[in-house]
Design a protein around this motif. Structure first.
Motif, PDB file in Angstrom:
ATOM      1  N   PHE A   1      12.348   4.783  30.270  1.00 28.40           N
ATOM      2  CA  PHE A   1      13.396   4.625  29.318  1.00 28.40           C
ATOM      3  C   PHE A   1      13.534   2.803  28.708  1.00 28.40           C
ATOM      4  O   PHE A   1      13.225   2.436  29.892  1.00 28.40           O
ATOM      5  CB  PHE A   1      14.521   4.933  30.463  1.00 28.40           C
ATOM      6  N   ARG A   2      14.776   2.988  28.543  1.00 25.23           N
ATOM      7  CA  ARG A   2      15.209   1.502  27.372  1.00 25.23           C
ATOM      8  C   ARG A   2      16.373   1.337  28.302  1.00 25.23           C
ATOM      9  O   ARG A   2      17.084   1.544  27.655  1.00 25.23           O
ATOM     10  CB  ARG A   2      15.497   1.428  26.119  1.00 25.23           C
ATOM     11  N   SER A   3      15.830   0.309  30.203  1.00 24.22           N
ATOM     12  CA  SER A   3      16.834  -0.217  30.170  1.00 24.22           C
ATOM     13  C   SER A   3      16.675  -1.205  30.072  1.00 24.22           C
ATOM     14  O   SER A   3      18.769  -1.765  30.727  1.00 24.22           O
ATOM     15  CB  SER A   3      15.838  -0.038  31.637  1.00 24.22           C
ATOM     16  N   GLY A   4      16.765  -1.967  29.013  1.00 19.84           N
ATOM     17  CA  GLY A   4      17.385  -3.203  28.448  1.00 19.84           C
ATOM     18  C   GLY A   4      18.387  -3.444  27.438  1.00 19.84           C
ATOM     19  O   GLY A   4      16.732  -3.672  26.672  1.00 19.84           O
ATOM     20  N   CYS A   5      18.685  -3.518  26.507  1.00 18.14           N
ATOM     21  CA  CYS A   5      19.231  -3.551  24.979  1.00 18.14           C
ATOM     22  C   CYS A   5      20.071  -4.733  25.177  1.00 18.14           C
ATOM     23  O   CYS A   5      20.603  -4.661  25.373  1.00 18.14           O
ATOM     24  CB  CYS A   5      19.364  -2.000  24.561  1.00 18.14           C
ATOM     25  N   THR A   6      19.846  -5.483  23.828  1.00 17.03           N
ATOM     26  CA  THR A   6      20.720  -5.923  22.884  1.00 17.03           C
ATOM     27  C   THR A   6      21.252  -5.324  21.866  1.00 17.03           C
ATOM     28  O   THR A   6      20.625  -4.904  21.086  1.00 17.03           O
ATOM     29  CB  THR A   6      20.308  -7.778  23.433  1.00 17.03           C
ATOM     30  N   PHE A   7      22.096  -6.088  21.356  1.00 20.44           N
ATOM     31  CA  PHE A   7      23.087  -5.579  20.566  1.00 20.44           C
ATOM     32  C   PHE A   7      24.428  -6.710  20.481  1.00 20.44           C
ATOM     33  O   PHE A   7      25.451  -7.483  20.727  1.00 20.44           O
ATOM     34  CB  PHE A   7      23.750  -4.408  20.086  1.00 20.44           C
ATOM     35  N   GLN A   8      24.720  -6.398  18.416  1.00 23.19           N
ATOM     36  CA  GLN A   8      25.903  -7.382  18.061  1.00 23.19           C
ATOM     37  C   GLN A   8      26.721  -6.746  17.749  1.00 23.19           C
ATOM     38  O   GLN A   8      26.336  -6.287  16.918  1.00 23.19           O
ATOM     39  CB  GLN A   8      25.088  -8.592  17.325  1.00 23.19           C
ATOM     40  N   ARG A   9      27.590  -6.956  17.568  1.00 17.58           N
ATOM     41  CA  ARG A   9      28.772  -6.112  17.136  1.00 17.58           C
ATOM     42  C   ARG A   9      29.950  -7.248  16.622  1.00 17.58           C
ATOM     43  O   ARG A   9      30.578  -8.025  17.987  1.00 17.58           O
ATOM     44  CB  ARG A   9      29.973  -4.931  17.849  1.00 17.58           C
ATOM     45  N   GLY A  10      29.931  -7.762  15.438  1.00 19.95           N
ATOM     46  CA  GLY A  10      31.205  -8.925  15.718  1.00 19.95           C
ATOM     47  C   GLY A  10      30.099  -9.936  15.377  1.00 19.95           C
ATOM     48  O   GLY A  10      29.310 -10.239  14.890  1.00 19.95           O
TER      49      GLY A  10
END
Length: 249
Positions: free
Chosen positions: A179-188
């Motif tokens: 499982f991809r248990s640590g993910c980052t994203f940018q929103r605005g």
């Protein structure tokens, strides 16, 4: 500089399930707060049953990084609160979504997907081995190549999320799932970190390595660029350059 951290916990399991009360006598948000206590952090706590759902504007607008934990009452969170939190993220507030917060209205709104996955919960839990696959990432600072959670709820692929901006952790379970248990994203302008290890009937939020990950995530998610313009719709009535003179025939 002090980081203003708000830990939001739905807080329902602790009210109705004795086994959760026994593991987290000061609620899940209390265990997290105790574990991440640091002079750099000014910590506040809120729950769904607090006035204004635990996040009045006076708190939300004064929060650098918000931690979100929910499970059994996702649909009871008002759309109005989700709207307000989403706008704060777009304007630069950091957000950590923890464990079953993957199915919250907030996370699904920000991802634009259902955020479905496979799962398994057993009385003794599954061994979860969390591999650090991006050791140069700030969230991985001070961590070993991997760490283990002896009793965990299994979360498995496929995980219905957009392609993460960065993948920091991948978990393997004793049942064979990953499982991809640590993910980052940018929103605005806002940074988002999803971290899956954590559960109401396992003492995962008392684990010092989990505390380290969450603390690192808070520091990473805090908006350091304070003078950037927030993008909004506006009418630009005049062009940046004057209109060219008409060409005579």
């Amino acid at each position: 500089m002090t980081i203003k951290v708000t830990i939001w916990n739905e807080g329902r399991h602790e009210q109705v399930h004795k086994e959760v009360q026994d593991i987290y006598p000061d609620r899940i948000d209390g265990a997290i707060a105790a574990g991440i206590t640091h002079p750099d952090f000014e910590i506040r706590r809120g729950t769904l049953d607090d006035p204004e759902e635990g996040l009045p504007d006076s708190v939300l607008n004064n929060t650098d990084v918000l931690l979100w934990w929910g499970h059994m009452a996702h649909e009871e969170v008002s759309d109005g609160l989700i709207d307000r939190v989403q706008q704060r993220v777009l304007k630069g507030m950091g957000l950590l979504v923890l464990h079953s917060g993957h199915h919250s209205k907030l996370f699904r709104r920000l991802m634009g997907t259902n955020a479905n996955l496979s799962w398994r919960e057993t009385p003794d839990g599954d061994l979860e081995r969390v591999w650090v696959v991006n050791p140069s990432h700030p969230i991985a600072e001070g961590l070993p190549p991997y760490f283990e959670v002896n009793a965990s709820e299994m979360y498995g692929e496929p995980f219905d999320i957009p392609q993460p901006d960065e993948l920091v952790f991948i978990s393997w379970y004793s049942g064979g799932e990953v499982f991809r248990s640590g993910c980052t994203f940018q929103r605005g302008r806002g940074r988002i970190f999803f971290f899956s290890p954590g559960h109401e009937t396992y003492p995962i939020y008392h684990d010092k390595t989990v505390h380290k990950v969450i603390s690192n995530g808070i520091r990473w998610a805090r908006q350091k660029h304070t003078d950037g313009r927030t993008l909004e719709n506006w009418h630009r009535a005049e062009p940046l350059h004057g209109r060219p003179a008409a060409v005579k025939a």
